[in-house]
Scaffold this active site. Structure first.
Site, PDB file in Angstrom:
ATOM      1  N   HIS A 161      18.095 -34.345  34.624  1.00 17.68           N
ATOM      2  CA  HIS A 161      18.884 -33.509  35.522  1.00 17.68           C
ATOM      3  C   HIS A 161      20.092 -34.290  36.019  1.00 17.68           C
ATOM      4  CE1 HIS A 161      19.839 -30.543  38.597  1.00 17.68           C
ATOM      5  NE2 HIS A 161      20.043 -31.553  39.415  1.00 17.68           N
TER       6      HIS A 161
ATOM      7  N   ASP B 289      12.817 -21.724  46.816  1.00 21.52           N
ATOM      8  CA  ASP B 289      14.050 -22.515  46.822  1.00 21.52           C
ATOM      9  C   ASP B 289      15.272 -21.599  46.844  1.00 21.52           C
ATOM     10  OD1 ASP B 289      15.684 -24.992  46.458  1.00 21.52           O
ATOM     11  OD2 ASP B 289      16.200 -23.965  44.598  1.00 21.52           O
TER      12      ASP B 289
ATOM     13  N   ARG C 203      20.192 -22.086  53.847  1.00 18.20           N
ATOM     14  CA  ARG C 203      20.807 -23.378  54.191  1.00 18.20           C
ATOM     15  C   ARG C 203      22.324 -23.296  54.110  1.00 18.20           C
ATOM     16  NH1 ARG C 203      18.373 -26.955  49.847  1.00 18.20           N
ATOM     17  NH2 ARG C 203      19.832 -28.502  50.655  1.00 18.20           N
TER      18      ARG C 203
ATOM     19  N   SER D 249      14.476 -29.554  46.750  1.00 15.39           N
ATOM     20  CA  SER D 249      15.042 -28.411  46.036  1.00 15.39           C
ATOM     21  C   SER D 249      15.213 -28.739  44.545  1.00 15.39           C
ATOM     22  CB  SER D 249      16.384 -28.041  46.678  1.00 15.39           C
ATOM     23  OG  SER D 249      17.160 -27.220  45.856  1.00 15.39           O
TER      24      SER D 249
ATOM     25  N   LYS E 269      12.552 -27.489  41.090  1.00 15.61           N
ATOM     26  CA  LYS E 269      13.000 -26.728  39.922  1.00 15.61           C
ATOM     27  C   LYS E 269      12.627 -27.421  38.611  1.00 15.61           C
ATOM     28  CE  LYS E 269      16.948 -26.186  42.089  1.00 15.61           C
ATOM     29  NZ  LYS E 269      18.011 -25.697  42.944  1.00 15.61           N
TER      30      LYS E 269
HETATM   31  N1  URA Z   1      21.418 -28.687  44.275  1.00 13.60           N
HETATM   32  C1  URA Z   1      20.217 -28.099  44.420  1.00 13.60           C
HETATM   33  O1  URA Z   1      19.632 -27.649  43.433  1.00 13.60           O
HETATM   34  N2  URA Z   1      19.659 -28.044  45.632  1.00 13.60           N
HETATM   35  C2  URA Z   1      20.254 -28.538  46.718  1.00 13.60           C
HETATM   36  O2  URA Z   1      19.694 -28.460  47.785  1.00 13.60           O
HETATM   37  C3  URA Z   1      21.527 -29.139  46.569  1.00 13.60           C
HETATM   38  C4  URA Z   1      22.084 -29.200  45.326  1.00 13.60           C
END
Ligand code: URA
Ligand code: CA
Length: 433
Positions: A82, A161, A168, A183, A187
């Site tokens: 990632h 999320d 947020r 977060s 994923k």
């Molecule tokens: N990218 C994400 O996937 N989550 C976040 O909280 C910030 C950046």
């Protein structure tokens, strides 16, 4: 359990239990806990942070809020990579075949996303015939046989999320290390990764502008991964200029082919070796990062990495002859050279703005409905540290429209030319535990 008690506990600096975290995540996902209570808890987390255990529990609660991809039918350790996002980041296109050439399975699920260029799938679709509409069975069979495949995103991954991120965004709580780290990690874990390699960018074009913040975020994610049984490593890399030369979809496919041939840009090659080495170690193909890098260089030198790219394209309907004849990729109608207006050294290339210039040509999408022009984009001819004389070409614009005045001006405005011979340190830190 009452949400108001959970908020009060975090407000006063307490540590939330696994049950309390699950209560709030499940209640919020199901719509039983209102935005205003969750907003208040998020702000308390923002100020009072979370312990390692809370972060791990939050991550897993978000993973369990939706579907989890089961990759157990695929043999071997499934390592995912990632990147926290950058401009002209061609690494995935290179790493998928490169690491697969060492027999590490690359079972990639990818989306299209918004940004300066398309996502990995859009880029690959620049290859005639290539598609990601394959069944799960085909996906599994291909990866077991040839070690690499890409499938389009499916399923309802981490709905918690999605909801939290939107909240947020409007409550000034995006920029919190425990919230960002959980977060991102949720994923990757929901997508089925056994092990995770992270490329945390820092600099102008990055989410984390300064290096200390990037290191803190990387350490937080590595710690979450290791706490929940997913071996995780990270790199802190510079986004103080776009990565490589090409920014665009077909243009980046061409750049990936060059890199797999051993003829790619120095910075992109170095970053791919570093990330690829971590993937190889976590995937069990090498004992040390140095050994892994030697093996990766070997499959570039002996052509196996390039051959793996051909097989990868062919397996998913793509015309693999582009590897030998990149002019078969979509070509823009017009090429314009952007010329330096003064002499000196390139001191800085503002990555974010250069990415926007590429998007203005049509290389990226702003809304989900936008069509991408796969042929267009930019190819930089000068990078930070290079000497330029007035009139030298800084970059080439690949456009399907003749009107490129605004894009040209944006490029000129964002190349800073001066007397300092700056050198960018691309890989700032390697974090293995
Ligand atoms: N990218 C994400 O996937 N989550 C976040 O909280 C910030 C950046
Ligand atoms: Ca690039």
């Amino acid at each position: 359990m009452r949400m108001v008690d959970i908020i009060a506990k975090k407000r006063d600096g307490g540590e939330l239990s696994k049950e309390e975290i699950e209560h709030f995540i499940n209640g919020y996902t199901d719509g039983d806990i209102p935005d205003y209570q969750v907003s208040s808890l998020l702000m308390s987390i923002f100020f009072n942070d979370m312990t390692q255990e809370e972060r791990a529990n939050l991550t897993m609660a978000m993973v369990k809020s939706g579907d989890e991809i089961d990759l157990s039918a695929i043999e071997g350790v499934k390592v995912d990579k990632h990147s926290t996002g950058g401009v002209g980041d061609t690494t995935t296109l290179v790493l998928a075949p490169l690491v697969a050439a060492l027999d590490v399975p690359v079972a990639k699920m990818s989306g299209r996303g918004l940004g300066h260029t398309g996502g990995t799938i859009d880029k690959l679709e620049a290859v005639d015939g290539f598609h990601v509409e394959i069944t799960e069975q085909q996906f599994t069979d291909i990866v077991n046989r040839d070690k690499v495949a890409v499938i389009g995103q499916s399923g309802n991954l981490t709905p918690a999320d999605k909801k939290l991120y939107a909240l947020r965004d409007v409550t000034a709580t995006v920029n919190s290390i425990p919230l960002i780290a959980s977060s991102i990690m949720s994923k990757k874990i929901a997508a089925g990764a056994d092990a995770i390699v992270l490329d945390v960018k820092t600099g102008d074009g990055a989410f984390m502008k300064n290096e200390e913040d990037a290191v803190e975020l990387a350490r937080a994610m590595v710690s979450i991964g290791n706490n929940v049984g997913r071996n995780t490593m990270a790199i802190i890399s510079s986004m103080s200029e776009p990565l490589g030369y090409a920014i665009g979809n077909a243009l980046e496919v061409k750049e990936a082919i060059d890199t797999l041939k051993g003829e790619g840009p120095e910075d992109l090659t170095a970053l791919c070796l570093e990330l690829g080495a971590q993937m190889a170690v976590l995937g069990g193909a090498a004992e040390s990062l140095d050994e892994a890098k030697d093996k990766l260089r070997a499959v570039i030198d002996n052509g196996e990495a390039l051959e793996k790219f051909r097989v990868f394209l062919k397996n998913q309907g793509g015309d693999a002859s582009v590897v030998d004849d990149p002019f078969k990729l979509p070509q823009a109608k017009y090429l314009f050279e952007v010329k330096a207006e003064e002499s000196g050294f390139v001191e800085e290339i503002a990555a974010e703005e250069i990415g926007i210039a590429s998007a203005m040509l049509g290389a990226g999408r702003q809304t989900k409905e936008d069509e991408i022009d796969l042929a267009v984009g930019l190819v930089l001819k000068k990078k930070v540290g290079d000497r330029v004389e007035q009139g030298d070409t800084l970059a080439v614009i690949h456009s399907n429209s003749e009107d490129i005045k605004e894009v040209e001006q944006k490029i000129l405005d964002n190349y800073r030319i001066g007397s300092r011979e700056n050198k960018i340190e691309l890989i700032k830190q390697v974090i293995t535990e």
